[in-house]
Design a protein around this motif. Sequence first.
Motif, PDB file in Angstrom:
ATOM      1  N   VAL A 179     -17.088  -5.830 -14.727  1.00  0.00           N
ATOM      2  CA  VAL A 179     -16.728  -5.087 -13.516  1.00  0.00           C
ATOM      3  C   VAL A 179     -15.243  -4.737 -13.542  1.00  0.00           C
ATOM      4  O   VAL A 179     -14.834  -3.607 -13.275  1.00  0.00           O
ATOM      5  CB  VAL A 179     -17.038  -5.943 -12.261  1.00  0.00           C
ATOM      6  CG1 VAL A 179     -16.525  -5.267 -11.003  1.00  0.00           C
ATOM      7  CG2 VAL A 179     -18.530  -6.220 -12.179  1.00  0.00           C
ATOM      8  N   ARG A 180     -14.438  -5.730 -13.901  1.00  0.00           N
ATOM      9  CA  ARG A 180     -12.992  -5.520 -13.955  1.00  0.00           C
ATOM     10  C   ARG A 180     -12.649  -4.461 -15.004  1.00  0.00           C
ATOM     11  O   ARG A 180     -11.806  -3.592 -14.791  1.00  0.00           O
ATOM     12  CB  ARG A 180     -12.330  -6.850 -14.308  1.00  0.00           C
ATOM     13  CG  ARG A 180     -10.869  -6.757 -14.502  1.00  0.00           C
ATOM     14  CD  ARG A 180     -10.102  -7.354 -13.345  1.00  0.00           C
ATOM     15  NE  ARG A 180     -10.051  -8.782 -13.499  1.00  0.00           N
ATOM     16  CZ  ARG A 180      -9.250  -9.572 -12.771  1.00  0.00           C
ATOM     17  NH1 ARG A 180      -8.470  -9.062 -11.863  1.00  0.00           N
ATOM     18  NH2 ARG A 180      -9.252 -10.860 -12.959  1.00  0.00           N
ATOM     19  N   ASP A 240     -14.779 -11.313  -9.648  1.00  0.00           N
ATOM     20  CA  ASP A 240     -15.188 -10.126 -10.403  1.00  0.00           C
ATOM     21  C   ASP A 240     -15.421 -10.506 -11.858  1.00  0.00           C
ATOM     22  O   ASP A 240     -14.558 -11.119 -12.481  1.00  0.00           O
ATOM     23  CB  ASP A 240     -14.070  -9.075 -10.373  1.00  0.00           C
ATOM     24  CG  ASP A 240     -14.116  -8.272  -9.097  1.00  0.00           C
ATOM     25  OD1 ASP A 240     -15.155  -8.327  -8.407  1.00  0.00           O
ATOM     26  OD2 ASP A 240     -13.115  -7.604  -8.804  1.00  0.00           O
ATOM     27  N   ARG A 271     -13.231  -1.040 -13.750  1.00  0.00           N
ATOM     28  CA  ARG A 271     -12.224  -0.643 -12.762  1.00  0.00           C
ATOM     29  C   ARG A 271     -10.906  -0.282 -13.459  1.00  0.00           C
ATOM     30  O   ARG A 271     -10.267   0.710 -13.138  1.00  0.00           O
ATOM     31  CB  ARG A 271     -12.010  -1.778 -11.773  1.00  0.00           C
ATOM     32  CG  ARG A 271     -11.204  -1.381 -10.559  1.00  0.00           C
ATOM     33  CD  ARG A 271     -11.301  -2.419  -9.451  1.00  0.00           C
ATOM     34  NE  ARG A 271     -10.757  -3.697  -9.870  1.00  0.00           N
ATOM     35  CZ  ARG A 271     -11.326  -4.875  -9.636  1.00  0.00           C
ATOM     36  NH1 ARG A 271     -12.479  -4.939  -9.002  1.00  0.00           N
ATOM     37  NH2 ARG A 271     -10.764  -5.995 -10.041  1.00  0.00           N
TER      38      ARG A 271
END
Length: 465
Positions: free
Chosen positions: A302-303, A298, A306
Amino acid sequence: MSDWEVVIGMEVHVQPTTKSKMFCGCGIAPLNAPPNTYTCEVCLGMPGVLPVINKAAVEACLKTALALNCEIPRHTKFDRKNYMYPDLPKGYQISQYDLPMSINGFLEVGGHKVRIRRVHLEEDTGKLIHAGDKLHKAWESYVDLNRAGVPLMEIVSEPDLRSADEARDYAMELRTLLRTVGASEADMEKGQLRAEPNISIRRRGAIEFGVKTELKNINSFRALHRAILYEVNRQQQVLESGDAVVQETRGWSEQEERTFPQRSKEFAEDYRYFPEPDLPPLELDRAWIEELRRGLPDLPSVRRARLLNDLPAGQVAVIAADRELADLYESAVAKGAPTVATANWIVNEVAPTGKLPSPENLAELMKLLQGGAITRDSGREVYLESVETGRTPAEIVAEHGYRQVSDESELRVIAEAVIDANPKAAADYRAGKKQAMQALMADLRKRVPHANPKVANELLLKLLA
Ligand SMILES: [Zn+2]
């Protein structure tokens, strides 16, 4: 600066993580290696030798390029960049000119896209050490070729950055990305990531770019930020006094906190690039590239997205910037640790000390804290001991008797004794001096170190009312 717009493009040189040099079997010298001990016929540029391409360097470059959303052309090749300098024994550097390994990517920084023009591979040069003897007017220079032939990735952005802050944020995001995909340790102090911003300014609203200067070999984020601020200010003064900015390469003096001219800018034609005749052009296997793409972890963006589902932005900024911290957080939460309290613990206790517990142990510690079994102070000691010995927090709590005392009847006896022993503080508190409570709490903690502070405080308040 309101009249002027700042335009910055960035070249970043990164040393990919490899066991050997770019075109020979020599190892990568540690910083303290004696000079010229990591060299061979190939990187010394002896006649008649042949270079061989390092596959691990190609892989690191491709992973970086994929993470930067670049296109990987079918064909790529290496070229000779010819120039004469004593740190370059061959008389040329092997680099990539018109068919780089990747093109046309982007990196998102602070919500906007910085376009990446290309990511290519080349080799580093050696290092000159100048030893002067002023008295005898004798000058000696030495050369250390341990770095000659060390692989380098060059990551070139389009001129999409608009301030020193953005340029620094871009470099930091790049570092996080390189570490996340495992392409480089990107440690600036070890020279594994060097930034070369090119800077120009233009009147706000102007379409044409101003004349740019390029700052060489900046090796800290702080220096990058300050050097750009200085250079922008210098160009503004030059232009406002009616002079012209000279296109040139400039250095940054950390001591004097200023940039200074190094040499006038070379143009590509000066280097007489031509295809490296000793290396075959590469046709990159599409299946291999797809395998690398699928294997990417990831990415930080993206992380970050999230983590923002569970955590405030300030915590996310710290945790998402470091792959190890982010992995720790997500694994501990997967094992039942509470989100915000765990993130707090990582930001305040783990990040500053750099001491990483196992996710299991962190999750267990957070549950002990959350359930009120131990105080935060005890938690800190348990954490440090757990990291040092690898033992579980529950074992350590049991062994040291850290378990928090929350029992009211037990604490009431102590609270009464504290008030009896401190008549002046008790009288002061009753007379309205709220800070007298601190002395009473301190005495209580001396008698019962692991007293639950909330319960103890409430009991004292009740008894003093
Ligand atoms: Zn070598």
